[in-house]
Design a protein around this motif. Structure first.
Motif, PDB file in Angstrom:
ATOM      1  N   ALA A 119       0.832  -1.202   0.000  1.00 19.92           N
ATOM      2  CA  ALA A 119       0.000   0.000   0.000  1.00 19.92           C
ATOM      3  C   ALA A 119       0.867   1.252   0.000  1.00 19.92           C
ATOM      4  O   ALA A 119       0.594   2.207  -0.735  1.00 19.92           O
ATOM      5  CB  ALA A 119      -0.928  -0.010   1.213  1.00 19.92           C
ATOM      6  N   ARG A 120       1.918   1.253   0.789  1.00 19.64           N
ATOM      7  CA  ARG A 120       2.778   2.429   0.853  1.00 19.64           C
ATOM      8  C   ARG A 120       3.595   2.608  -0.421  1.00 19.64           C
ATOM      9  O   ARG A 120       3.842   3.738  -0.838  1.00 19.64           O
ATOM     10  CB  ARG A 120       3.659   2.343   2.097  1.00 19.64           C
ATOM     11  N   LEU A 121       3.983   1.510  -1.065  1.00 17.59           N
ATOM     12  CA  LEU A 121       4.683   1.613  -2.348  1.00 17.59           C
ATOM     13  C   LEU A 121       3.784   2.246  -3.401  1.00 17.59           C
ATOM     14  O   LEU A 121       4.252   2.954  -4.290  1.00 17.59           O
ATOM     15  CB  LEU A 121       5.138   0.234  -2.845  1.00 17.59           C
ATOM     16  N   ASN A 122       2.484   1.975  -3.285  1.00 16.04           N
ATOM     17  CA  ASN A 122       1.507   2.494  -4.243  1.00 16.04           C
ATOM     18  C   ASN A 122       0.853   3.789  -3.775  1.00 16.04           C
ATOM     19  O   ASN A 122      -0.141   4.225  -4.346  1.00 16.04           O
ATOM     20  CB  ASN A 122       0.433   1.434  -4.516  1.00 16.04           C
ATOM     21  N   TRP A 123       1.386   4.394  -2.734  1.00 15.17           N
ATOM     22  CA  TRP A 123       0.889   5.662  -2.189  1.00 15.17           C
ATOM     23  C   TRP A 123      -0.584   5.579  -1.802  1.00 15.17           C
ATOM     24  O   TRP A 123      -1.341   6.526  -1.954  1.00 15.17           O
ATOM     25  CB  TRP A 123       1.114   6.808  -3.182  1.00 15.17           C
ATOM     26  N   SER A 124      -0.999   4.435  -1.299  1.00 14.18           N
ATOM     27  CA  SER A 124      -2.386   4.235  -0.909  1.00 14.18           C
ATOM     28  C   SER A 124      -2.604   4.637   0.549  1.00 14.18           C
ATOM     29  O   SER A 124      -1.734   4.436   1.392  1.00 14.18           O
ATOM     30  CB  SER A 124      -2.759   2.758  -1.077  1.00 14.18           C
ATOM     31  N   ASP A 125      -3.776   5.165   0.823  1.00 15.01           N
ATOM     32  CA  ASP A 125      -4.158   5.494   2.199  1.00 15.01           C
ATOM     33  C   ASP A 125      -4.699   4.269   2.938  1.00 15.01           C
ATOM     34  O   ASP A 125      -5.092   4.367   4.086  1.00 15.01           O
ATOM     35  CB  ASP A 125      -5.227   6.594   2.212  1.00 15.01           C
ATOM     36  N   GLU A 126      -4.728   3.137   2.270  1.00 16.60           N
ATOM     37  CA  GLU A 126      -5.321   1.920   2.816  1.00 16.60           C
ATOM     38  C   GLU A 126      -4.298   1.007   3.500  1.00 16.60           C
ATOM     39  O   GLU A 126      -4.579  -0.166   3.718  1.00 16.60           O
ATOM     40  CB  GLU A 126      -6.006   1.135   1.694  1.00 16.60           C
ATOM     41  N   ALA A 127      -3.137   1.511   3.873  1.00 19.46           N
ATOM     42  CA  ALA A 127      -2.107   0.675   4.508  1.00 19.46           C
ATOM     43  C   ALA A 127      -2.602   0.232   5.883  1.00 19.46           C
ATOM     44  O   ALA A 127      -2.992   1.058   6.707  1.00 19.46           O
ATOM     45  CB  ALA A 127      -0.803   1.446   4.647  1.00 19.46           C
ATOM     46  N   PRO A 128      -2.616  -1.091   6.144  1.00 24.59           N
ATOM     47  CA  PRO A 128      -3.067  -1.560   7.456  1.00 24.59           C
ATOM     48  C   PRO A 128      -2.101  -1.114   8.558  1.00 24.59           C
ATOM     49  O   PRO A 128      -0.889  -1.053   8.347  1.00 24.59           O
ATOM     50  CB  PRO A 128      -3.082  -3.078   7.321  1.00 24.59           C
ATOM     51  N   ALA A 129      -2.662  -0.797   9.704  1.00 25.27           N
ATOM     52  CA  ALA A 129      -1.840  -0.420  10.850  1.00 25.27           C
ATOM     53  C   ALA A 129      -1.052  -1.637  11.332  1.00 25.27           C
ATOM     54  O   ALA A 129      -1.528  -2.770  11.246  1.00 25.27           O
ATOM     55  CB  ALA A 129      -2.721   0.110  11.963  1.00 25.27           C
ATOM     56  N   LEU A 130       0.156  -1.380  11.819  1.00 20.57           N
ATOM     57  CA  LEU A 130       1.018  -2.448  12.313  1.00 20.57           C
ATOM     58  C   LEU A 130       1.506  -2.113  13.716  1.00 20.57           C
ATOM     59  O   LEU A 130       1.658  -0.939  14.054  1.00 20.57           O
ATOM     60  CB  LEU A 130       2.248  -2.598  11.405  1.00 20.57           C
ATOM     61  N   PRO A 131       1.809  -3.153  14.518  1.00 17.90           N
ATOM     62  CA  PRO A 131       2.467  -2.894  15.794  1.00 17.90           C
ATOM     63  C   PRO A 131       3.822  -2.231  15.539  1.00 17.90           C
ATOM     64  O   PRO A 131       4.375  -2.323  14.434  1.00 17.90           O
ATOM     65  CB  PRO A 131       2.651  -4.284  16.399  1.00 17.90           C
ATOM     66  N   GLN A 132       4.383  -1.603  16.551  1.00 18.88           N
ATOM     67  CA  GLN A 132       5.588  -0.801  16.386  1.00 18.88           C
ATOM     68  C   GLN A 132       6.757  -1.587  15.778  1.00 18.88           C
ATOM     69  O   GLN A 132       7.418  -1.088  14.867  1.00 18.88           O
ATOM     70  CB  GLN A 132       6.013  -0.203  17.718  1.00 18.88           C
ATOM     71  N   ASP A 133       7.010  -2.812  16.244  1.00 18.88           N
ATOM     72  CA  ASP A 133       8.143  -3.572  15.709  1.00 18.88           C
ATOM     73  C   ASP A 133       7.941  -3.909  14.236  1.00 18.88           C
ATOM     74  O   ASP A 133       8.863  -3.830  13.431  1.00 18.88           O
ATOM     75  CB  ASP A 133       8.420  -4.834  16.532  1.00 18.88           C
ATOM     76  N   GLN A 134       6.710  -4.241  13.857  1.00 19.54           N
ATOM     77  CA  GLN A 134       6.421  -4.546  12.459  1.00 19.54           C
ATOM     78  C   GLN A 134       6.445  -3.283  11.602  1.00 19.54           C
ATOM     79  O   GLN A 134       6.881  -3.317  10.457  1.00 19.54           O
ATOM     80  CB  GLN A 134       5.071  -5.247  12.337  1.00 19.54           C
ATOM     81  N   SER A 135       5.997  -2.177  12.165  1.00 20.41           N
ATOM     82  CA  SER A 135       6.025  -0.906  11.444  1.00 20.41           C
ATOM     83  C   SER A 135       7.458  -0.478  11.148  1.00 20.41           C
ATOM     84  O   SER A 135       7.772  -0.008  10.047  1.00 20.41           O
ATOM     85  CB  SER A 135       5.310   0.165  12.261  1.00 20.41           C
ATOM     86  N   LYS A 136       8.339  -0.671  12.108  1.00 18.48           N
ATOM     87  CA  LYS A 136       9.757  -0.338  11.908  1.00 18.48           C
ATOM     88  C   LYS A 136      10.346  -1.198  10.788  1.00 18.48           C
ATOM     89  O   LYS A 136      11.076  -0.709   9.934  1.00 18.48           O
ATOM     90  CB  LYS A 136      10.533  -0.540  13.210  1.00 18.48           C
TER      91      LYS A 136
END
Length: 86
Positions: free
Chosen positions: A40-57
């Protein structure tokens, strides 16, 4: 812009493979949510699922590698295939 040479690219490819393995370990099975977030972030989408902090990093690290501006189209595709497993 100077393209990435073969040695640098192989290093990036190994880094992406390690990040893929780490994603699997962090999620204890499937890295589907991390993959969905990165896609989603590669495609500049606002639909990126939220992730816990370690996974987000981890997702941030993956994006940093996959979005290197010096990558040729074929190199970028090869790195994405290595991470997403296709």
């Amino acid at each position: 812009m100077v393209p990435i040479d073969g040695v640098q690219f192989e290093s990036l490819l190994e880094q992406v493979r390690e990040l893929h393995q780490l994603a699997d370990e962090l999620t204890h099975s499937s890295s589907t949510r991390i993959h969905a977030n990165v896609r989603a972030r590669l495609n500049w989408s606002d639909e990126a699922p939220a992730l816990p902090q370690d996974q987000s990093k981890l997702a941030d690290e993956v994006l940093e590698v996959l979005e290197k501006p010096q990558l040729s189209s074929s190199q970028a595709l090869q790195l994405q295939r290595a991470f997403f497993g296709k």
